[in-house]
Design a protein around this motif. Structure first.
Motif, mmCIF file in Angstrom:
data_model
loop_
_atom_site.group_PDB
_atom_site.id
_atom_site.type_symbol
_atom_site.label_atom_id
_atom_site.label_comp_id
_atom_site.label_asym_id
_atom_site.label_seq_id
_atom_site.Cartn_x
_atom_site.Cartn_y
_atom_site.Cartn_z
ATOM 1 N N LEU A 126 0.712 -1.158 0.082
ATOM 2 C CA LEU A 126 0.025 -0.049 -0.010
ATOM 3 C C LEU A 126 0.760 1.198 0.062
ATOM 4 O O LEU A 126 1.780 1.342 0.672
ATOM 5 N N PRO A 127 0.477 2.266 -0.557
ATOM 6 C CA PRO A 127 0.975 3.618 -1.028
ATOM 7 C C PRO A 127 1.655 4.260 0.452
ATOM 8 O O PRO A 127 3.019 4.553 0.291
ATOM 9 N N TRP A 128 1.242 4.340 1.419
ATOM 10 C CA TRP A 128 1.449 4.795 2.618
ATOM 11 C C TRP A 128 2.425 4.097 3.437
ATOM 12 O O TRP A 128 3.195 4.589 4.217
ATOM 13 N N ASN A 129 2.474 2.765 2.947
ATOM 14 C CA ASN A 129 3.437 1.821 3.776
ATOM 15 C C ASN A 129 4.973 2.029 2.878
ATOM 16 O O ASN A 129 5.971 1.342 3.725
ATOM 17 N N ALA A 130 4.959 2.362 1.937
ATOM 18 C CA ALA A 130 6.008 2.120 0.879
ATOM 19 C C ALA A 130 7.268 2.654 1.555
ATOM 20 O O ALA A 130 8.233 2.168 1.422
ATOM 21 N N PRO A 131 7.363 3.848 2.084
ATOM 22 C CA PRO A 131 8.658 4.100 2.711
ATOM 23 C C PRO A 131 8.932 3.589 3.616
ATOM 24 O O PRO A 131 10.350 3.530 4.146
ATOM 25 N N PHE A 132 8.480 2.753 4.273
ATOM 26 C CA PHE A 132 8.923 1.781 5.390
ATOM 27 C C PHE A 132 8.835 0.236 5.143
ATOM 28 O O PHE A 132 9.158 -0.718 6.081
ATOM 29 N N ALA A 133 8.445 -0.083 3.842
ATOM 30 C CA ALA A 133 8.294 -1.350 3.785
ATOM 31 C C ALA A 133 9.537 -2.579 3.642
ATOM 32 O O ALA A 133 9.469 -3.429 4.558
ATOM 33 N N TRP A 190 11.528 6.401 13.056
ATOM 34 C CA TRP A 190 12.976 6.765 13.617
ATOM 35 C C TRP A 190 14.204 6.316 12.517
ATOM 36 O O TRP A 190 14.970 7.315 12.060
ATOM 37 N N MET A 191 13.964 5.307 11.823
ATOM 38 C CA MET A 191 14.854 4.979 10.708
ATOM 39 C C MET A 191 14.698 5.986 9.644
ATOM 40 O O MET A 191 15.627 6.109 8.835
ATOM 41 N N ARG A 192 13.595 6.574 9.213
ATOM 42 C CA ARG A 192 13.066 7.388 8.096
ATOM 43 C C ARG A 192 13.627 8.780 8.298
ATOM 44 O O ARG A 192 14.157 9.404 7.480
ATOM 45 N N PHE A 193 13.450 9.056 9.801
ATOM 46 C CA PHE A 193 13.513 10.426 10.073
ATOM 47 C C PHE A 193 14.209 10.735 11.260
ATOM 48 O O PHE A 193 13.870 11.392 12.187
ATOM 49 N N PRO A 194 15.654 10.317 11.369
ATOM 50 C CA PRO A 194 16.166 10.212 12.574
ATOM 51 C C PRO A 194 16.641 11.573 13.151
ATOM 52 O O PRO A 194 16.247 11.889 14.221
ATOM 53 N N ALA A 195 16.676 12.680 12.200
ATOM 54 C CA ALA A 195 17.103 13.867 12.604
ATOM 55 C C ALA A 195 15.996 14.451 13.173
ATOM 56 O O ALA A 195 16.086 15.540 14.063
ATOM 57 N N THR A 196 14.862 14.601 12.514
ATOM 58 C CA THR A 196 13.891 15.063 12.998
ATOM 59 C C THR A 196 13.179 14.472 14.244
ATOM 60 O O THR A 196 12.604 15.275 15.148
ATOM 61 N N LYS A 197 13.261 13.343 14.432
ATOM 62 C CA LYS A 197 12.799 12.597 15.627
ATOM 63 C C LYS A 197 13.683 13.279 16.765
ATOM 64 O O LYS A 197 13.344 13.403 17.800
ATOM 65 N N ARG A 198 15.140 13.410 16.635
ATOM 66 C CA ARG A 198 15.832 13.860 17.632
ATOM 67 C C ARG A 198 15.555 15.226 18.112
ATOM 68 O O ARG A 198 15.463 15.527 19.275
ATOM 69 N N LEU A 204 3.697 9.869 5.099
ATOM 70 C CA LEU A 204 3.277 9.957 6.569
ATOM 71 C C LEU A 204 4.433 9.922 7.611
ATOM 72 O O LEU A 204 5.172 9.145 7.512
ATOM 73 N N PHE A 205 4.489 10.762 8.405
ATOM 74 C CA PHE A 205 5.403 10.872 9.501
ATOM 75 C C PHE A 205 4.846 10.352 10.526
ATOM 76 O O PHE A 205 5.692 9.530 11.563
ATOM 77 N N GLY A 206 3.538 10.371 11.245
ATOM 78 C CA GLY A 206 2.998 9.957 12.140
ATOM 79 C C GLY A 206 2.851 8.677 12.578
ATOM 80 O O GLY A 206 2.300 7.847 11.723
ATOM 81 N N HIS A 207 3.629 7.815 13.478
ATOM 82 C CA HIS A 207 3.436 6.415 13.602
ATOM 83 C C HIS A 207 2.033 6.141 14.203
ATOM 84 O O HIS A 207 1.686 4.843 13.835
ATOM 85 N N ALA A 208 1.382 6.801 15.129
ATOM 86 C CA ALA A 208 -0.121 6.372 15.343
ATOM 87 C C ALA A 208 -0.963 6.306 14.208
ATOM 88 O O ALA A 208 -1.954 5.467 13.830
ATOM 89 N N LEU A 209 -0.781 7.313 13.161
ATOM 90 C CA LEU A 209 -1.431 7.312 11.927
ATOM 91 C C LEU A 209 -1.201 6.101 11.076
ATOM 92 O O LEU A 209 -1.994 5.548 10.429
ATOM 93 N N LEU A 210 0.113 5.784 10.862
ATOM 94 C CA LEU A 210 0.403 4.384 10.166
ATOM 95 C C LEU A 210 -0.177 3.235 10.894
ATOM 96 O O LEU A 210 -0.653 2.458 10.262
ATOM 97 N N GLU A 211 -0.160 3.358 12.421
ATOM 98 C CA GLU A 211 -0.860 2.118 12.907
ATOM 99 C C GLU A 211 -2.263 2.001 12.542
ATOM 100 O O GLU A 211 -2.958 1.081 12.421
ATOM 101 N N LYS A 212 -3.092 3.206 12.601
ATOM 102 C CA LYS A 212 -4.457 3.096 12.095
ATOM 103 C C LYS A 212 -4.854 2.498 10.920
ATOM 104 O O LYS A 212 -5.727 1.966 10.603
ATOM 105 N N LEU A 213 -3.820 2.732 10.046
ATOM 106 C CA LEU A 213 -3.999 2.463 8.362
ATOM 107 C C LEU A 213 -3.720 1.058 8.209
ATOM 108 O O LEU A 213 -3.960 0.529 7.095
ATOM 109 N N VAL A 214 -3.230 0.178 9.262
ATOM 110 C CA VAL A 214 -3.155 -1.155 9.108
ATOM 111 C C VAL A 214 -4.396 -1.762 8.800
ATOM 112 O O VAL A 214 -4.675 -2.638 8.154
#
Length: 266
Positions: free
Chosen positions: A18-25, A93-101, A170-180
Motif C-alpha cells: 500500500l502506498p502509505w507503507n512504501a517508505p517503511f516497507a 526513527w529509521m526514516r526521519f532520525p534527525a527530525t525525531k531527535r 506519513l510521519f506520524g506513527h499512530a497514523l500508520l498504525e491506524k491505517l493497518v
C-alpha cells in the motif's frame, strides 16, 4: 520465547504494497520477520537502525515517575512496547532520525521549563501531534491552495490529475498504525510547509530539511491542515467513486469566521 512469537503473530500484518507503507516497507519487513523468529521488538529495531538512531529498550527500562521524552533525551534509548504502535515509531526513527531527535530535544526543553504536569501545554501538544499524526506533502502550489481552503471537490475533482506530481509521506506513527486497518475517516495533519520540489523523493533530504526548520515557536502555532488521507488519489479504491468526497462528516468544509462548531467537529 514461544509466547513472544505468538504475540507477534496476533499483530495485524501491514500490507507493505500500500502506498502509505512504501517508505517503511523494507525496514518493516525485516523487523517483523525478526520478531516472528522470537527477537524482542526493541532488539530487532536496534539491530536494524544501527548507528542511524537510538537504542530501543524494553518499556520496563523506563523508571517509574520519569517522563518518556526526558528518558530518551538523557539516555539516548527509546522505551518500546511489543505492538504495532511502537513498531511504527521505530520505523519512523529509521526514516526521519534527525527530525525525531529534534522533536525529542524540543519536548525535553519544554519539560525543563514547565515540568511534566497533567497538562502538556500548547507546544508539547503540538510536538506530540506532529510525532503521532503528521503528514508531509510535496505538491504544486495549486493543490496546496485547495487543501488549505478545504475545497475538496476541487482538490480531488478538477485538480485530480495534478496529484500525479505530488508526493505524500506519513510521519506520524499512530497514523500508520491506524491505517493497518483502513477506514474512510482516518485523518492526518498536513504540516503547512511544502516540501521543496527540489528535494525529489530523497527522504534523507526531507529529514534534513524538516529538522532544519521545525521550532517550538512554530509548532506552538499549530501549523497543520487536516486531510482524510484515504481521499488521496491512488491511495484507496473507494475514492474513485464520484460520491466518495460528498461525505461532509469526513470531508468537512472550512470554518467561516466566527463560526462555532461542536467539540467533535474537525
Amino acid at each position: 520465547m514461544c509466547a513472544l512469537i505468538e504475540a507477534v503473530q496476533t499483530w495485524p500484518a501491514p500490507d507493505w504494497s500500500l502506498p502509505w507503507n512504501a517508505p517503511f516497507a523494507v525496514d518493516g519487513a525485516v523487523v517483523r520477520s525478526a520478531c516472528e523468529r522470537g527477537v524482542p521488538l526493541p532488539q530487532a529495531l536496534t539491530q536494524r537502525i544501527g548507528t542511524l538512531g537510538p537504542r530501543f529498550v524494553p518499556q520496563a527500562d523506563l523508571p517509574e515517575g520519569t517522563a518518556y521524552e526526558q528518558f530518551i533525551f538523557e539516555t539516548g534509548s527509546v522505551p518500546t512496547r511489543e505492538g504495532l504502535h511502537d513498531f511504527f515509531n521505530g520505523l519512523c526513527w529509521m526514516r526521519f532520525p534527525a527530525t525525531k531527535r529534534l522533536l525529542n530535544r524540543l519536548q525535553a526543553a519544554e519539560i525543563r521549563k514547565a515540568g511534566v504536569g497533567q497538562v502538556r501545554g500548547p507546544v508539547r501538544d503540538a510536538i506530540t501531534l506532529f510525532d503521532e499524526n503528521a503528514v508531509l506533502l510535496q505538491a504544486p502550489d495549486v493543490l496546496w491552495d485547495a487543501l488549505a481552503a478545504r475545497e475538496w471537490a476541487h482538490l480531488f475533482g478538477e485538480l485530480r490529475p495534478l496529484w500525479a506530481q505530488a508526493r505524500l509521506v506519513l510521519f506520524g506513527h499512530a497514523l500508520l498504525e491506524k491505517l493497518v486497518k483502513p477506514y474512510k475517516s482516518i485523518t492526518g495533519h498536513v504540516y503547512r510547509a511544502p516540501v521543496p520540489l527540489g528535494l525529489g523523493d530523497d527522504l534523507a533530504a526531507w529529514d534534513a530539511w524538516l529538522a532544519g526548520r521545525l521550532s517550538a515557536t512554530g509548532l506552538g502555532e499549530k501549523p497543520f491542515t487536516p486531510l482524510p488521507v484515504l481521499g488521496v488519489p491512488g491511495w484507496w479504491a473507494g475514492n474513485e467513486k464520484a460520491d466518495f468526497y460528498a461525505d461532509a462528516g469526513v470531508f468537512r468544509p472550512q470554518r467561516l469566521p466566527g463560526e462555532v462548531r461542536s467539540p467533535s467537529a474537525g
